[in-house]
Motif scaffolding. Structure first.
Motif, PDB file in Angstrom:
ATOM      1  N   ASP A   5       0.848  -1.194   0.000  1.00  0.00           N
ATOM      2  CA  ASP A   5       0.000   0.000   0.000  1.00  0.00           C
ATOM      3  C   ASP A   5       0.879   1.239   0.000  1.00  0.00           C
ATOM      4  OD1 ASP A   5      -2.283  -1.477   0.064  1.00  0.00           O
ATOM      5  OD2 ASP A   5      -2.587  -1.277   2.235  1.00  0.00           O
ATOM      6  N   ILE A   6       0.445   2.206  -0.770  1.00  0.00           N
ATOM      7  CA  ILE A   6       1.180   3.468  -0.839  1.00  0.00           C
ATOM      8  C   ILE A   6       0.694   4.363   0.305  1.00  0.00           C
ATOM      9  CG2 ILE A   6       1.612   5.538  -2.206  1.00  0.00           C
ATOM     10  CD1 ILE A   6       1.199   3.820  -4.691  1.00  0.00           C
ATOM     11  N   ILE A   7       1.628   4.901   1.067  1.00  0.00           N
ATOM     12  CA  ILE A   7       1.275   5.816   2.140  1.00  0.00           C
ATOM     13  C   ILE A   7       1.974   7.144   1.926  1.00  0.00           C
ATOM     14  CG2 ILE A   7       0.826   4.019   3.828  1.00  0.00           C
ATOM     15  CD1 ILE A   7       3.560   4.648   5.044  1.00  0.00           C
ATOM     16  N   ASN A   8       1.303   8.181   2.311  1.00  0.00           N
ATOM     17  CA  ASN A   8       1.869   9.509   2.189  1.00  0.00           C
ATOM     18  C   ASN A   8       2.519   9.832   3.536  1.00  0.00           C
ATOM     19  OD1 ASN A   8       2.326  12.264   2.045  1.00  0.00           O
ATOM     20  ND2 ASN A   8       0.595  12.586   0.664  1.00  0.00           N
ATOM     21  N   LEU A   9       3.824   9.879   3.575  1.00  0.00           N
ATOM     22  CA  LEU A   9       4.549  10.090   4.820  1.00  0.00           C
ATOM     23  C   LEU A   9       4.253  11.456   5.443  1.00  0.00           C
ATOM     24  CD1 LEU A   9       7.990   8.523   3.918  1.00  0.00           C
ATOM     25  CD2 LEU A   9       6.124   7.521   5.226  1.00  0.00           C
ATOM     26  N   ARG A  10       3.993  12.441   4.593  1.00  0.00           N
ATOM     27  CA  ARG A  10       3.680  13.776   5.101  1.00  0.00           C
ATOM     28  C   ARG A  10       2.373  13.739   5.902  1.00  0.00           C
ATOM     29  NH1 ARG A  10       0.268  17.248   2.780  1.00  0.00           N
ATOM     30  NH2 ARG A  10       0.340  16.112   0.829  1.00  0.00           N
ATOM     31  N   LEU A  11       1.367  13.016   5.371  1.00  0.00           N
ATOM     32  CA  LEU A  11       0.092  12.923   6.081  1.00  0.00           C
ATOM     33  C   LEU A  11       0.221  12.124   7.370  1.00  0.00           C
ATOM     34  CD1 LEU A  11      -2.400  12.354   3.131  1.00  0.00           C
ATOM     35  CD2 LEU A  11      -1.954  14.446   4.413  1.00  0.00           C
ATOM     36  N   VAL A  12       1.024  11.088   7.349  1.00  0.00           N
ATOM     37  CA  VAL A  12       1.243  10.280   8.553  1.00  0.00           C
ATOM     38  C   VAL A  12       1.914  11.131   9.624  1.00  0.00           C
ATOM     39  CG1 VAL A  12       2.498   8.308   9.497  1.00  0.00           C
ATOM     40  CG2 VAL A  12       1.328   8.105   7.302  1.00  0.00           C
ATOM     41  N   ARG A  13       2.908  11.914   9.223  1.00  0.00           N
ATOM     42  CA  ARG A  13       3.601  12.780  10.168  1.00  0.00           C
ATOM     43  C   ARG A  13       2.649  13.817  10.754  1.00  0.00           C
ATOM     44  NH1 ARG A  13       6.667  16.161   7.095  1.00  0.00           N
ATOM     45  NH2 ARG A  13       5.379  17.867   7.725  1.00  0.00           N
TER      46      ARG A  13
END
Length: 75
Positions: A5-13
């Motif tokens: 799955d592709i995750i957006n690291l900026r959104l997770v942060r």
């Protein structure tokens, strides 16, 4: 979530920072959330209760925080 799955690291942060900010805000609400008027009223009530208790204290009993048996050695 799967490994591919592709995750957006900026959104997770940002989500993690928001959660930390919410936790800090809850702590601050508890610590600073009481209006000055209520704090002063609570403090005045505590002082009044302390004076009331001190007024009923027996003369022979030591005040809180004083060493008991002062001048005597412990067996």
């Amino acid at each position: 979530m799967h490994m591919n799955d592709i995750i957006n690291l900026r959104l997770v942060r940002k989500r993690r920072l928001r959660a930390a900010d919410a936790t800090e805000a809850d702590a601050n609400r508890l610590r600073f959330g009481q209006p000055v008027r209520e704090r002063r009223l609570a403090e005045a009530r505590r002082d009044q209760q302390a004076r009331h208790l001190d007024g009923h204290r027996l003369q022979d009993s030591p005040a809180p925080g004083e060493a008991q048996g002062k001048g005597r050695s412990e067996p």
